[in-house]
Motif scaffolding. Structure first.
Motif, PDB file in Angstrom:
ATOM      1  N   SER A  58      -7.861  45.808 -21.827  1.00 46.28           N
ATOM      2  CA  SER A  58      -7.358  44.609 -21.159  1.00 46.28           C
ATOM      3  C   SER A  58      -5.873  44.766 -20.877  1.00 46.28           C
ATOM      4  O   SER A  58      -5.149  45.378 -21.663  1.00 46.28           O
ATOM      5  CB  SER A  58      -7.585  43.368 -22.028  1.00 46.28           C
ATOM      6  N   THR A  59      -5.437  44.209 -19.759  1.00 44.37           N
ATOM      7  CA  THR A  59      -4.024  44.269 -19.374  1.00 44.37           C
ATOM      8  C   THR A  59      -3.586  42.935 -18.796  1.00 44.37           C
ATOM      9  O   THR A  59      -4.399  42.151 -18.296  1.00 44.37           O
ATOM     10  CB  THR A  59      -3.749  45.364 -18.327  1.00 44.37           C
ATOM     11  N   ALA A  60      -2.290  42.700 -18.856  1.00 45.74           N
ATOM     12  CA  ALA A  60      -1.674  41.553 -18.191  1.00 45.74           C
ATOM     13  C   ALA A  60      -0.258  41.956 -17.807  1.00 45.74           C
ATOM     14  O   ALA A  60       0.415  42.685 -18.552  1.00 45.74           O
ATOM     15  CB  ALA A  60      -1.653  40.328 -19.094  1.00 45.74           C
ATOM     16  N   SER A  61       0.211  41.506 -16.644  1.00 49.44           N
ATOM     17  CA  SER A  61       1.546  41.881 -16.209  1.00 49.44           C
ATOM     18  C   SER A  61       2.116  40.812 -15.289  1.00 49.44           C
ATOM     19  O   SER A  61       1.383  40.011 -14.698  1.00 49.44           O
ATOM     20  CB  SER A  61       1.540  43.234 -15.487  1.00 49.44           C
ATOM     21  N   ALA A  62       3.424  40.818 -15.189  1.00 49.78           N
ATOM     22  CA  ALA A  62       4.149  39.919 -14.288  1.00 49.78           C
ATOM     23  C   ALA A  62       5.246  40.728 -13.598  1.00 49.78           C
ATOM     24  O   ALA A  62       5.960  41.503 -14.252  1.00 49.78           O
ATOM     25  CB  ALA A  62       4.756  38.746 -15.048  1.00 49.78           C
ATOM     26  N   SER A  63       5.384  40.548 -12.289  1.00 45.04           N
ATOM     27  CA  SER A  63       6.378  41.278 -11.500  1.00 45.04           C
ATOM     28  C   SER A  63       7.220  40.298 -10.698  1.00 45.04           C
ATOM     29  O   SER A  63       6.694  39.329 -10.134  1.00 45.04           O
ATOM     30  CB  SER A  63       5.702  42.272 -10.547  1.00 45.04           C
ATOM     31  N   TRP A  64       8.510  40.585 -10.654  1.00 47.68           N
ATOM     32  CA  TRP A  64       9.453  39.795  -9.855  1.00 47.68           C
ATOM     33  C   TRP A  64      10.208  40.740  -8.943  1.00 47.68           C
ATOM     34  O   TRP A  64      10.730  41.767  -9.390  1.00 47.68           O
ATOM     35  CB  TRP A  64      10.426  39.061 -10.772  1.00 47.68           C
ATOM     36  N   THR A  65      10.245  40.416  -7.662  1.00 47.88           N
ATOM     37  CA  THR A  65      10.939  41.239  -6.680  1.00 47.88           C
ATOM     38  C   THR A  65      11.740  40.339  -5.752  1.00 47.88           C
ATOM     39  O   THR A  65      11.219  39.332  -5.262  1.00 47.88           O
ATOM     40  CB  THR A  65       9.951  42.069  -5.845  1.00 47.88           C
ATOM     41  N   ARG A  67      14.506  40.536  -2.341  1.00 54.87           N
ATOM     42  CA  ARG A  67      15.212  41.306  -1.326  1.00 54.87           C
ATOM     43  C   ARG A  67      16.338  40.467  -0.774  1.00 54.87           C
ATOM     44  O   ARG A  67      16.148  39.306  -0.402  1.00 54.87           O
ATOM     45  CB  ARG A  67      14.269  41.700  -0.196  1.00 54.87           C
ATOM     46  N   ASN A  68      17.524  41.055  -0.731  1.00 59.52           N
ATOM     47  CA  ASN A  68      18.702  40.408  -0.171  1.00 59.52           C
ATOM     48  C   ASN A  68      19.341  41.390   0.799  1.00 59.52           C
ATOM     49  O   ASN A  68      20.204  42.177   0.440  1.00 59.52           O
ATOM     50  CB  ASN A  68      19.669  40.013  -1.273  1.00 59.52           C
ATOM     51  N   GLY A  69      18.856  41.366   2.048  1.00 61.52           N
ATOM     52  CA  GLY A  69      19.299  42.355   3.003  1.00 61.52           C
ATOM     53  C   GLY A  69      18.783  43.726   2.619  1.00 61.52           C
ATOM     54  O   GLY A  69      17.575  43.935   2.460  1.00 61.52           O
ATOM     55  N   ALA A  70      19.688  44.688   2.436  1.00 59.00           N
ATOM     56  CA  ALA A  70      19.308  46.046   2.051  1.00 59.00           C
ATOM     57  C   ALA A  70      19.190  46.213   0.548  1.00 59.00           C
ATOM     58  O   ALA A  70      18.849  47.296   0.077  1.00 59.00           O
ATOM     59  CB  ALA A  70      20.323  47.044   2.604  1.00 59.00           C
ATOM     60  N   VAL A  71      19.472  45.172  -0.213  1.00 63.38           N
ATOM     61  CA  VAL A  71      19.420  45.250  -1.674  1.00 63.38           C
ATOM     62  C   VAL A  71      18.059  44.760  -2.147  1.00 63.38           C
ATOM     63  O   VAL A  71      17.621  43.659  -1.804  1.00 63.38           O
ATOM     64  CB  VAL A  71      20.540  44.414  -2.320  1.00 63.38           C
ATOM     65  N   ILE A  72      17.397  45.583  -2.942  1.00 67.65           N
ATOM     66  CA  ILE A  72      16.094  45.232  -3.494  1.00 67.65           C
ATOM     67  C   ILE A  72      16.181  45.323  -5.014  1.00 67.65           C
ATOM     68  O   ILE A  72      16.558  46.360  -5.560  1.00 67.65           O
ATOM     69  CB  ILE A  72      14.988  46.173  -2.996  1.00 67.65           C
ATOM     70  N   SER A  73      15.823  44.239  -5.704  1.00 69.85           N
ATOM     71  CA  SER A  73      15.782  44.209  -7.166  1.00 69.85           C
ATOM     72  C   SER A  73      14.369  43.871  -7.607  1.00 69.85           C
ATOM     73  O   SER A  73      13.705  43.024  -6.999  1.00 69.85           O
ATOM     74  CB  SER A  73      16.756  43.164  -7.723  1.00 69.85           C
ATOM     75  N   SER A  74      13.909  44.531  -8.667  1.00 71.36           N
ATOM     76  CA  SER A  74      12.542  44.314  -9.116  1.00 71.36           C
ATOM     77  C   SER A  74      12.454  44.525 -10.621  1.00 71.36           C
ATOM     78  O   SER A  74      13.087  45.433 -11.173  1.00 71.36           O
ATOM     79  CB  SER A  74      11.582  45.270  -8.399  1.00 71.36           C
ATOM     80  N   VAL A  75      11.653  43.671 -11.279  1.00 69.18           N
ATOM     81  CA  VAL A  75      11.398  43.779 -12.713  1.00 69.18           C
ATOM     82  C   VAL A  75       9.911  43.548 -12.945  1.00 69.18           C
ATOM     83  O   VAL A  75       9.321  42.634 -12.355  1.00 69.18           O
ATOM     84  CB  VAL A  75      12.214  42.758 -13.532  1.00 69.18           C
ATOM     85  N   THR A  76       9.308  44.368 -13.787  1.00 68.76           N
ATOM     86  CA  THR A  76       7.902  44.221 -14.150  1.00 68.76           C
ATOM     87  C   THR A  76       7.754  44.334 -15.656  1.00 68.76           C
ATOM     88  O   THR A  76       8.375  45.200 -16.283  1.00 68.76           O
ATOM     89  CB  THR A  76       7.032  45.292 -13.472  1.00 68.76           C
ATOM     90  N   ALA A  77       6.943  43.464 -16.242  1.00 65.41           N
ATOM     91  CA  ALA A  77       6.604  43.533 -17.667  1.00 65.41           C
ATOM     92  C   ALA A  77       5.092  43.543 -17.781  1.00 65.41           C
ATOM     93  O   ALA A  77       4.394  42.834 -17.047  1.00 65.41           O
ATOM     94  CB  ALA A  77       7.192  42.352 -18.432  1.00 65.41           C
ATOM     95  N   GLY A  78       4.579  44.368 -18.690  1.00 67.76           N
ATOM     96  CA  GLY A  78       3.137  44.486 -18.831  1.00 67.76           C
ATOM     97  C   GLY A  78       2.725  44.669 -20.278  1.00 67.76           C
ATOM     98  O   GLY A  78       3.489  45.165 -21.113  1.00 67.76           O
ATOM     99  N   PHE A  79       1.507  44.253 -20.562  1.00 67.69           N
ATOM    100  CA  PHE A  79       0.929  44.371 -21.903  1.00 67.69           C
ATOM    101  C   PHE A  79      -0.482  44.908 -21.766  1.00 67.69           C
ATOM    102  O   PHE A  79      -1.233  44.519 -20.858  1.00 67.69           O
ATOM    103  CB  PHE A  79       0.901  43.009 -22.593  1.00 67.69           C
TER     104      PHE A  79
END
Length: 212
Positions: A58-65, A67-79
């Motif tokens: 079993s798995t669970a995850s959450a991702s946040w992404t 975009r601000n113009g050419a800047v891309i930030s992303s974070v993912t956490a999973g179990f």
């Protein structure tokens, strides 16, 4: 999905067909443009050649992404969790990256329960010793510099370093503070008219790497 969950034999150049005796399912939820959530579970029938029994994974995850113009930030956490006939093992990770201009920085932390006796002896044990599970930790930090943009091809030079935390019982075999590092060259093929896949979504080529 329905599939055969058994691991392949030692002849890795052929196909190993079998009964479709394992199954899994996944649910995705995207409340807005920045967040994506998922949960999955599957029952694998006798997946290990040398370890009898079924596994429920079993798995669970959450991702946040963002975009601000050419800047891309992303974070993912999973179990993740494996439930077997002789106990359960769990794992967790969180990773993030930030792309700005021609540079990308990334980091990852992960923790996983390992079967300590198996790593010590490389044999399957029975009894209490087989149930000993210790956590192993890893922290990675790295970056990539884009250096090539030619007819849709994108190349970058990068490096990362990983430091590990191991339990006392495994330190005689793996040392007290293991460290590993990589240096690499990344080459991406032309993206095509739809752009690249980014966090499960198609996106346009990165700024500075416009298609002809």
């Amino acid at each position: 999905s329905v599939f055969n969950g058994r691991e392949p034999d030692e002849h890795r150049w052929d196909f190993d067909f079998g009964r479709l005796d394992s199954f899994s399912g996944r649910v995705w939820y995207k409340p807005n443009d920045e967040w994506e959530l998922q949960a999955s579970s599957g029952r694998l029938k006798s997946p290990e050649e040398l370890e009898p029994g079924n596994v429920v994974r079993s798995t669970a995850s959450a991702s946040w992404t963002r975009r601000n113009g050419a800047v891309i930030s992303s974070v993912t956490a999973g179990f993740g969790r494996n439930d077997t006939d002789h106990g359960a093992r769990q794992a967790f990770f969180v990773e993030g990256s930030r792309h700005a201009d021609m540079n990308t920085m990334f980091g990852r932390f992960e923790a996983v329960q390992v079967e300590t006796a198996l790593l010590q002896m490389d044999v399957l044990l029975e009894g209490p010793a087989a149930n000993v599970k210790d956590p192993v930790f890893a922290f990675t930090l790295g970056g990539v510099r884009d250096v090539l943009a030619w007819h849709g091809f994108e190349g970058g030079i990068g490096a990362d370093v990983t430091v590990y935390g191991v339990p006392t019982s495994l330190q005689p075999m793996y040392s007290t503070h293991p460290v590993s590092f990589h240096a690499f060259f990344r080459l991406r093929l032309p993206a095509g008219s739809m752009g690249r896949m980014w966090n499960m979504r198609m996106s346009q080529p990165m700024a500075g790497h416009q298609m002809p």
